[in-house]
Design a protein around this motif. Sequence first.
Motif, mmCIF file in Angstrom:
data_model
loop_
_atom_site.group_PDB
_atom_site.id
_atom_site.type_symbol
_atom_site.label_atom_id
_atom_site.label_comp_id
_atom_site.label_asym_id
_atom_site.label_seq_id
_atom_site.Cartn_x
_atom_site.Cartn_y
_atom_site.Cartn_z
ATOM 1 N N PHE A 1 0.815 -1.212 0.000
ATOM 2 C CA PHE A 1 0.000 0.000 0.000
ATOM 3 C C PHE A 1 0.852 1.268 0.000
ATOM 4 C CE2 PHE A 1 -3.369 -2.588 2.460
ATOM 5 C CZ PHE A 1 -3.781 -3.182 1.276
ATOM 6 N N THR A 2 1.846 1.318 0.883
ATOM 7 C CA THR A 2 2.671 2.523 0.973
ATOM 8 C C THR A 2 3.477 2.762 -0.294
ATOM 9 O OG1 THR A 2 2.790 2.414 3.390
ATOM 10 C CG2 THR A 2 4.516 3.656 2.255
ATOM 11 N N PRO A 3 4.254 1.776 -0.797
ATOM 12 C CA PRO A 3 5.018 2.054 -2.024
ATOM 13 C C PRO A 3 4.130 2.360 -3.220
ATOM 14 C CG PRO A 3 5.199 -0.269 -1.406
ATOM 15 C CD PRO A 3 4.590 0.435 -0.251
ATOM 16 N N CYS A 4 2.966 1.713 -3.316
ATOM 17 C CA CYS A 4 2.083 1.988 -4.451
ATOM 18 C C CYS A 4 1.481 3.386 -4.375
ATOM 19 C CB CYS A 4 0.962 0.942 -4.522
ATOM 20 S SG CYS A 4 1.420 -0.597 -5.339
ATOM 21 N N SER A 5 1.214 3.869 -3.157
ATOM 22 C CA SER A 5 0.586 5.176 -3.012
ATOM 23 C C SER A 5 1.579 6.323 -3.143
ATOM 24 C CB SER A 5 -0.123 5.268 -1.655
ATOM 25 O OG SER A 5 0.817 5.182 -0.593
ATOM 26 N N THR A 6 2.865 6.035 -2.892
ATOM 27 C CA THR A 6 3.860 7.106 -2.907
ATOM 28 C C THR A 6 4.706 7.123 -4.166
ATOM 29 O OG1 THR A 6 5.435 5.705 -1.702
ATOM 30 C CG2 THR A 6 4.015 7.155 -0.398
ATOM 31 N N SER A 7 4.643 6.036 -4.949
ATOM 32 C CA SER A 7 5.467 5.962 -6.154
ATOM 33 C C SER A 7 4.654 6.342 -7.385
ATOM 34 C CB SER A 7 6.029 4.548 -6.325
ATOM 35 O OG SER A 7 6.738 4.440 -7.541
ATOM 36 N N GLY A 8 5.259 7.106 -8.277
ATOM 37 C CA GLY A 8 4.587 7.487 -9.509
ATOM 38 C C GLY A 8 4.668 6.422 -10.573
ATOM 39 N N ILE A 9 5.409 5.357 -10.320
ATOM 40 C CA ILE A 9 5.548 4.267 -11.293
ATOM 41 C C ILE A 9 5.157 2.958 -10.612
ATOM 42 C CG2 ILE A 9 7.409 5.481 -12.493
ATOM 43 C CD1 ILE A 9 9.360 3.513 -11.179
ATOM 44 N N PRO A 10 4.872 1.906 -11.393
ATOM 45 C CA PRO A 10 4.546 0.614 -10.790
ATOM 46 C C PRO A 10 5.666 0.116 -9.886
ATOM 47 C CG PRO A 10 3.968 0.616 -13.113
ATOM 48 C CD PRO A 10 4.747 1.878 -12.867
ATOM 49 N N VAL A 11 5.290 -0.567 -8.822
ATOM 50 C CA VAL A 11 6.269 -1.104 -7.876
ATOM 51 C C VAL A 11 6.952 -2.320 -8.498
ATOM 52 C CG1 VAL A 11 6.551 -2.212 -5.623
ATOM 53 C CG2 VAL A 11 5.009 -0.259 -5.882
ATOM 54 N N ALA A 12 8.280 -2.336 -8.432
ATOM 55 C CA ALA A 12 9.055 -3.416 -9.032
ATOM 56 C C ALA A 12 9.086 -4.631 -8.113
ATOM 57 C CB ALA A 12 10.479 -2.944 -9.324
ATOM 58 N N VAL A 13 8.927 -5.827 -8.700
ATOM 59 C CA VAL A 13 8.966 -7.095 -7.961
ATOM 60 C C VAL A 13 10.187 -7.883 -8.441
ATOM 61 C CG1 VAL A 13 7.729 -9.194 -7.358
ATOM 62 C CG2 VAL A 13 6.447 -7.095 -7.853
ATOM 63 N N THR A 14 11.018 -8.315 -7.497
ATOM 64 C CA THR A 14 12.242 -9.027 -7.856
ATOM 65 C C THR A 14 12.244 -10.426 -7.257
ATOM 66 O OG1 THR A 14 13.406 -8.090 -5.939
ATOM 67 C CG2 THR A 14 13.599 -6.905 -8.027
ATOM 68 N N ASP A 15 13.018 -11.329 -7.892
ATOM 69 C CA ASP A 15 13.156 -12.682 -7.368
ATOM 70 C C ASP A 15 14.301 -12.741 -6.363
ATOM 71 O OD1 ASP A 15 15.503 -12.641 -8.865
ATOM 72 O OD2 ASP A 15 14.723 -13.935 -10.454
ATOM 73 N N GLU A 16 14.654 -13.958 -5.930
ATOM 74 C CA GLU A 16 15.693 -14.107 -4.911
ATOM 75 C C GLU A 16 17.055 -13.622 -5.388
ATOM 76 O OE1 GLU A 16 15.692 -18.144 -3.676
ATOM 77 O OE2 GLU A 16 13.749 -18.016 -2.658
ATOM 78 N N ALA A 17 17.254 -13.621 -6.702
ATOM 79 C CA ALA A 17 18.529 -13.168 -7.263
ATOM 80 C C ALA A 17 18.551 -11.672 -7.517
ATOM 81 C CB ALA A 17 18.830 -13.919 -8.560
ATOM 82 N N GLY A 18 17.450 -10.986 -7.203
ATOM 83 C CA GLY A 18 17.380 -9.550 -7.434
ATOM 84 C C GLY A 18 16.987 -9.175 -8.842
#
Length: 378
Positions: A319-336
């Motif tokens: 909720f916080t990153p989505c509401s404060t970021s102007g771009i989609p929130v990035a999702v990473t795997d275990e390797a980054g």
Amino acid sequence: MSRLQAEHLYKVFGRRSDEAVAKLESGTGREELRADGTTAAVIDASFTVEPGQIFVVMGLSGSGKSTLLRMLNGLSEPTSGRVLFDGQDLTALSPQALRDVRSNKISMVFQHFALFPHRSVLENAGYGLEVQGVPRAERQKRAAEALEMTGLGGWEKSWPDELSGGMQQRVGLARALATDADMLLMDESFSALDPLIRRDMQDQLLVLQKRLKKTIVFITHDLNEAMRLGDRIAVMRDGEIVQLGTAEDILVTPANDYVASFTQDVDRSRVLTAGAIMADVDTAFGVTTDSGTTLRTAADVLAATPATVAESTPIIELFTPCSTSGIPVAVTDEAGELVGVVPRSRLLAVLGEPMTPGTLTDARDTAPVSTDKAVARA
């Protein structure tokens, strides 16, 4: 090899049970059999449980879940079908061999504690070892270690009636752990506890599971508990398994209206994860950041995002990153590595849409919500 395999299990009570199984296999309904004085408690139940997995069987009273559990350790003989434990057919064992399996390889944690009032906490925790014939000094040592693991260090000399309900259940859990059995069967083990204590016991079980990696079959009538604990969940109704899958499978794509009715009150924000709802990376391409940069590649997305989240992150933490970021929130795997993004509109759509049989999509992009990612245990 799977730790546990249930193959076409039937349990029928009444006369001519073998005939009843044949009728069920040919399509006769449960109610039709009941009219003849025969009760089909479990009907054609098949599943596997992998080593180190928490497998939850969920259903309302009378659904057959406890009867199914009793067949898994031989306390109740199947009318038809078989149970394999580490490749060994339990339904073919002699009574003595089956008792040995129950004493050494499969432990039970009951709903109502089942503690001996005339034995100390330490003696209760070591009872399973006493049955095994373990010498007194060793069983006291192992029982004390199990009590320490369950948060009852220092209570060894107390009596059961001096403990709260939650503490008594911890003794029951310690007794099962002390035997170092390969598998735990837990029959509504937390349902007699108050809600706060119940959640505390769930926390305790998850902490222990990270450390011990036991194979656990857990019975419950509470879907929230099932989703919080289960790596996989079997939903039962009228003796049959009507859906088998992860918590996300059941929440996002319920098999029928019966299953969907259970999911209505589940807090999706604590069950679904970023990996489950994320969109493809290219849905972020073309988005312009506050600084005027247009995102064209995965590298652009990673460079521009103020923070990344893991696939296993529960969406309540988005909720916080989505509401404060102007771009989609990035999702990473275990390797980054970047594996997807969560646009704000997608998060809101998943939270806002009712869960019905089928696949959810959000209003902004038609990529289906994934249901094969890890579930968050919040």
